[in-house]
Motif scaffolding. Structure first.
Motif, PDB file in Angstrom:
ATOM      1  N   ALA A  14     -14.088  -3.791  13.454  1.00 59.10           N
ATOM      2  CA  ALA A  14     -13.868  -2.807  12.401  1.00 59.10           C
ATOM      3  C   ALA A  14     -13.714  -1.410  12.978  1.00 59.10           C
ATOM      4  CB  ALA A  14     -15.026  -2.845  11.409  1.00 59.10           C
ATOM      5  N   ALA A  18     -12.919  -0.725  16.150  1.00 59.08           N
ATOM      6  CA  ALA A  18     -12.036  -0.677  17.309  1.00 59.08           C
ATOM      7  C   ALA A  18     -10.691  -0.085  16.922  1.00 59.08           C
ATOM      8  CB  ALA A  18     -11.852  -2.072  17.879  1.00 59.08           C
ATOM      9  N   ILE A  22      -2.471  -3.393   8.890  1.00 58.16           N
ATOM     10  CA  ILE A  22      -3.651  -3.790   8.133  1.00 58.16           C
ATOM     11  C   ILE A  22      -3.528  -5.227   7.628  1.00 58.16           C
ATOM     12  CG2 ILE A  22      -2.861  -2.856   5.903  1.00 58.16           C
ATOM     13  CD1 ILE A  22      -6.408  -3.090   7.302  1.00 58.16           C
ATOM     14  N   TYR A  52       0.862  -1.179   0.000  1.00 59.07           N
ATOM     15  CA  TYR A  52       0.000   0.000   0.000  1.00 59.07           C
ATOM     16  C   TYR A  52       0.898   1.229   0.000  1.00 59.07           C
ATOM     17  CZ  TYR A  52      -3.135  -3.704   1.531  1.00 59.07           C
ATOM     18  OH  TYR A  52      -3.826  -4.880   1.642  1.00 59.07           O
ATOM     19  N   ASN A  76      -7.850   3.007   3.629  1.00 62.78           N
ATOM     20  CA  ASN A  76      -6.620   3.417   2.943  1.00 62.78           C
ATOM     21  C   ASN A  76      -6.041   2.287   2.113  1.00 62.78           C
ATOM     22  OD1 ASN A  76      -5.434   5.618   5.599  1.00 62.78           O
ATOM     23  ND2 ASN A  76      -6.951   5.913   4.008  1.00 62.78           N
ATOM     24  N   ALA A  77      -6.134   1.069   2.616  1.00 59.33           N
ATOM     25  CA  ALA A  77      -5.628  -0.086   1.863  1.00 59.33           C
ATOM     26  C   ALA A  77      -6.406  -0.242   0.562  1.00 59.33           C
ATOM     27  CB  ALA A  77      -5.727  -1.361   2.705  1.00 59.33           C
ATOM     28  N   ARG A  79      -7.891   2.143  -1.039  1.00 54.54           N
ATOM     29  CA  ARG A  79      -7.484   3.263  -1.894  1.00 54.54           C
ATOM     30  C   ARG A  79      -6.169   2.941  -2.623  1.00 54.54           C
ATOM     31  NH1 ARG A  79      -5.235   7.836   1.614  1.00 54.54           N
ATOM     32  NH2 ARG A  79      -3.604   6.277   1.698  1.00 54.54           N
ATOM     33  N   TYR A 130     -16.507  -3.574   3.853  1.00 52.07           N
ATOM     34  CA  TYR A 130     -15.969  -2.316   4.364  1.00 52.07           C
ATOM     35  C   TYR A 130     -16.376  -1.140   3.483  1.00 52.07           C
ATOM     36  CZ  TYR A 130     -13.125  -4.063   8.194  1.00 52.07           C
ATOM     37  OH  TYR A 130     -12.717  -4.592   9.380  1.00 52.07           O
ATOM     38  N   ARG A 136     -12.295   9.505  14.594  1.00 56.58           N
ATOM     39  CA  ARG A 136     -12.153   8.338  15.467  1.00 56.58           C
ATOM     40  C   ARG A 136     -12.087   7.050  14.615  1.00 56.58           C
ATOM     41  NH1 ARG A 136     -11.848   4.406  16.930  1.00 56.58           N
ATOM     42  NH2 ARG A 136     -12.338   3.234  18.819  1.00 56.58           N
ATOM     43  N   LEU A 137     -12.908   6.990  13.583  1.00 61.47           N
ATOM     44  CA  LEU A 137     -12.925   5.798  12.731  1.00 61.47           C
ATOM     45  C   LEU A 137     -11.608   5.632  11.983  1.00 61.47           C
ATOM     46  CD1 LEU A 137     -16.522   5.827  11.190  1.00 61.47           C
ATOM     47  CD2 LEU A 137     -15.623   4.365  12.983  1.00 61.47           C
ATOM     48  N   TYR A 138     -11.013   6.762  11.543  1.00 61.87           N
ATOM     49  CA  TYR A 138      -9.774   6.668  10.776  1.00 61.87           C
ATOM     50  C   TYR A 138      -8.611   6.186  11.637  1.00 61.87           C
ATOM     51  CZ  TYR A 138     -12.315   9.548   7.402  1.00 61.87           C
ATOM     52  OH  TYR A 138     -13.249  10.019   6.524  1.00 61.87           O
ATOM     53  N   GLN A 139      -8.753   6.336  12.958  1.00 64.00           N
ATOM     54  CA  GLN A 139      -7.646   5.924  13.830  1.00 64.00           C
ATOM     55  C   GLN A 139      -7.576   4.408  14.000  1.00 64.00           C
ATOM     56  OE1 GLN A 139      -8.633   8.204  17.275  1.00 64.00           O
ATOM     57  NE2 GLN A 139      -7.339   9.936  16.686  1.00 64.00           N
ATOM     58  N   GLY A 140      -8.636   3.727  13.719  1.00 62.27           N
ATOM     59  CA  GLY A 140      -8.672   2.292  13.970  1.00 62.27           C
ATOM     60  C   GLY A 140      -8.572   1.464  12.705  1.00 62.27           C
ATOM     61  N   ARG A 141      -9.017   0.256  12.812  1.00 58.96           N
ATOM     62  CA  ARG A 141      -8.910  -0.678  11.707  1.00 58.96           C
ATOM     63  C   ARG A 141      -9.708  -0.210  10.483  1.00 58.96           C
ATOM     64  NH1 ARG A 141      -7.113  -5.728  10.806  1.00 58.96           N
ATOM     65  NH2 ARG A 141      -8.137  -6.757   9.076  1.00 58.96           N
ATOM     66  N   PHE A 142     -10.846   0.441  10.753  1.00 60.03           N
ATOM     67  CA  PHE A 142     -11.689   0.949   9.677  1.00 60.03           C
ATOM     68  C   PHE A 142     -10.878   1.852   8.736  1.00 60.03           C
ATOM     69  CE2 PHE A 142     -14.937   4.007   8.151  1.00 60.03           C
ATOM     70  CZ  PHE A 142     -15.836   3.117   7.606  1.00 60.03           C
ATOM     71  N   GLY A 143     -10.145   2.787   9.334  1.00 62.70           N
ATOM     72  CA  GLY A 143      -9.321   3.701   8.538  1.00 62.70           C
ATOM     73  C   GLY A 143      -8.227   2.975   7.776  1.00 62.70           C
ATOM     74  N   LEU A 144      -7.627   1.993   8.418  1.00 60.35           N
ATOM     75  CA  LEU A 144      -6.582   1.217   7.760  1.00 60.35           C
ATOM     76  C   LEU A 144      -7.131   0.517   6.520  1.00 60.35           C
ATOM     77  CD1 LEU A 144      -4.825  -0.491  10.831  1.00 60.35           C
ATOM     78  CD2 LEU A 144      -3.788   1.165   9.291  1.00 60.35           C
ATOM     79  N   VAL A 145      -8.306  -0.073   6.668  1.00 62.14           N
ATOM     80  CA  VAL A 145      -8.886  -0.797   5.535  1.00 62.14           C
ATOM     81  C   VAL A 145      -9.237   0.168   4.402  1.00 62.14           C
ATOM     82  CG1 VAL A 145     -10.693  -2.370   4.762  1.00 62.14           C
ATOM     83  CG2 VAL A 145      -9.811  -2.575   7.065  1.00 62.14           C
TER      84      VAL A 145
END
Lengths: 247, 334
Positions: free
Chosen positions: A114, A116, A102, A91, B186-187, B189, B205, B175-184
């Motif tokens: 998701a 957390a 990730i 990435y 960006n991945a 993207r 996702y 807050r969402l971008y700081q966790g796994r949600f944000g990581l996914v």
């Protein structure tokens, strides 16, 4: 001995081009198996068939005793069969560290997970693995800013982060400088012995694959040409001919 | 510690300014309310368009659904103003989110330009359907019930409502971008194929991200419908050529894929637009076009992206040799 990955009579053609014809191959659990063959012999097509990138024409692919030839890419990955890419895919606009985070395997992939935050032990493991491939100092760099060799190492570390049962490596040493190759071979052996990950490796570098693999399959024109331990493959007349273009 | 203190002071000052603003400049209260609406637009667009890299031209769909759903509840429920509005907002939020959940898996399977075109079609289709559907007033639109309080309280009421929505939207997304949600996100993207090869549930996702954006957008639609008082299918609810495009421009001007970029972009865009409208009347669209052109050509990564000057980061030197033996404890594998 039961095979972890058992490929039987797999054929795949694209239109009129037969990329794989009747290929059978078995990878024992805990082993390192190599796939060699001249350019265009169908090695990457075989990899793509295994990981569900495209449906196969005929034959069967079993992983851990389960037929996987009908499954899609993410499903196969979640079974613990992870591949790396010949062109190296990471990435690019994320830091090396975030690339690692990730890549962790999720056992509980529900809504809670998701939304957390990243648990600290996951970050520790990511750092340990980055250290393992010698990229720890570079963890805050964007992955796209790393050199090609470093991107290859990062991709390997990402695959390890996923804790796979088996890794499919597509030319892990291609484009990597000779000094780095020695270290990489060393790491791959460690991955196999100490992490207990089974390896199936496509490789053009004969020295590397002969050193690493316990068993080698040679493909040519989409068909299985020869198979056996490295010492036999090296002296096999048909393999030498295929590489040198005779016959 | 010092940095944290300074940051806390900045946030307090911003909050204080936001609270006293409608009393200091009472005639601008409605403008401030629209500014908050623009922040919601930019932040929600950026979640899918910036962080996830899916350029949506159809997010306006959820705004319109929220506006119409709320207005219908207010018209047909028979409740008073306050309960009718509250229920309307809730129903609008549910309807918008549901639309994203239903459309998401199909539309988000399109990639790149195809996704952009597909979403553009969604917005246009929604406008046409709304303009022909008599239940929601067809081409003549819908009017929302009159605000029961005094006229100067009305502006303040909607301002604070939209301010709260903008803050909640921003804080939630950050807050969402700081966790796994944000990581996914960006991945996806950076390389969606790789993400799939690593076993990520990308479709889930992507849909979730669109649903989050739709949730806040449809609430903003419900509130804005009441602020404006009249819901026109093409010029307000599904106004793709104004609101729909502004969302994208604001995120780009501020810096897509950054946390503060869309917020700053919304401020800059909205204020610039008002200034042009006031001082360059007749030429305001030309001026706006030039402004956008300058930003896109000279600051393609937006205000925040350009400000983030690339200071040499630690560990940037070349080292192409691995250490002799890796220092790793294999028993660490969990």
């Amino acid at each position: 001995m039961t095979a972890l990955l058992d490929i039987r009579n797999v054929s795949k053609s694209f239109g009129g081009v037969v990329a794989n014809k009747d290929v059978s191959l078995a990878v024992p659990a805990g082993g390192i198996v190599g796939v060699i063959g001249p350019n265009g012999s169908g090695k990457t097509t075989l990899f793509n068939s295994i990981v569900g990138y495209h449906p196969i024409g005929s034959g069967s692919i079993r992983f851990c005793g389960r037929e996987i030839s009908g499954l899609r890419v993410p499903e196969i990955a979640r079974l613990g069969l992870i591949r790396t890419f010949q062109q190296t895919r990471i990435y690019r606009n994320m830091t090396a560290m975030r690339n690692m985070l990730i890549s962790d395997r999720l056992r509980h992939d529900g809504l809670r997970a998701a939304f957390a935050k990243v648990p600290p032990q996951q970050a520790t493991r990511a750092e340990t693995l980055l250290d393992f491939v010698g990229l720890h100092e570079r963890r805050d760099l964007l992955a796209g800013e790393l050199s090609f060799g470093q991107q290859k190492l990062l991709e390997l570390a990402m695959a390890l982060m996923n804790q796979p049962t088996m890794l499919l490596l597509d030319e892990p040493t291609a484009g990597v400088n000779p000094t780095l190759i020695n270290g990489l071979v060393d790491r791959l052996r460690q991955v196999n012995l100490e992490f207990g990950i089974t390896l199936l490796i496509i490789e053009h570098n004969m020295r590397v694959i002969m050193e690493l693999a316990q068993h080698i399959y040679c493909l040519a024109h989409g068909e299985l040409l020869a198979s056996g331990p490295p010492s036999l493959i090296q002296t096999d007349r048909r393999v030498v001919d295929a590489y040198l273009g005779a016959g | 510690m010092k940095r944290r203190g300074r940051r806390a002071a900045l946030y307090t000052a911003l909050a204080a300014a936001a609270i006293v603003a409608p009393w200091l400049f009472p005639s601008y209260a409605t403008q401030f309310a629209f500014l908050c609406l623009m922040v919601v637009f930019a932040v929600t667009w950026d979640m899918v368009g910036g962080q996830m890299g899916y350029n949506s031209f159809g997010n306006i769909l959820f705004f319109g659904i929220g506006a119409y759903a709320c207005a219908v509840v207010q018209r047909d429920s028979g409740f008073g103003y306050a309960p009718g509005f509250a229920v309307g907002v809730a129903v609008g939020a549910c309807a918008g989110t549901l639309a994203a959940a239903v459309l998401g898996p199909g539309i988000l399977a399109l990639r790149g330009h195809y996704f952009a075109i597909g979403t553009l079609g969604l917005g246009v289709a929604a406008a046409d359907i709304a303009a022909g559907w008599h239940y929601i007033g067809a081409g003549s639109g819908m009017t929302t019930p009159l605000f029961p309080g005094a006229i100067q309280d009305r502006a303040k009421f909607f301002y604070f409502l939209l301010l709260a929505l903008a803050v909640v939207t921003f804080v939630t997304s950050r807050r969402l971008y700081q966790g796994r949600f944000g990581l996914v996100l960006n991945a996806i993207r950076d390389d969606e194929g790789k993400a799939e090869a690593m076993g990520l549930r990308t479709t889930g996702y992507k849909t979730m991200a669109w649903c989050v954006a739709a949730f806040f957008l449809s609430i903003s639609g419900a509130v804005a419908g009441n602020l404006v008082g009249y819901i026109d299918p093409r010029d307000f609810a599904f106004a793709g050529s104004t609101y729909g495009v502004w969302m994208i421009l604001m995120a780009i001007v501020g810096g897509r894929g950054t946390v503060w970029g869309p917020v700053i972009g919304a401020f800059v865009f909205h204020i610039t637009q008002e200034v042009f409208w006031t001082y360059l009347l007749g030429w305001q669209r030309v001026a706006m076009g030039l402004f956008i052109l300058v930003v896109v050509v000279y600051f393609p990564s937006g205000i925040v992206g350009s400000l983030r000057t690339r200071a040499p980061r630690p560990g940037g030197t070349e080292r192409e040799v691995l250490p002799e033996r890796a220092v790793v404890d294999p028993t660490r594998r969990q």
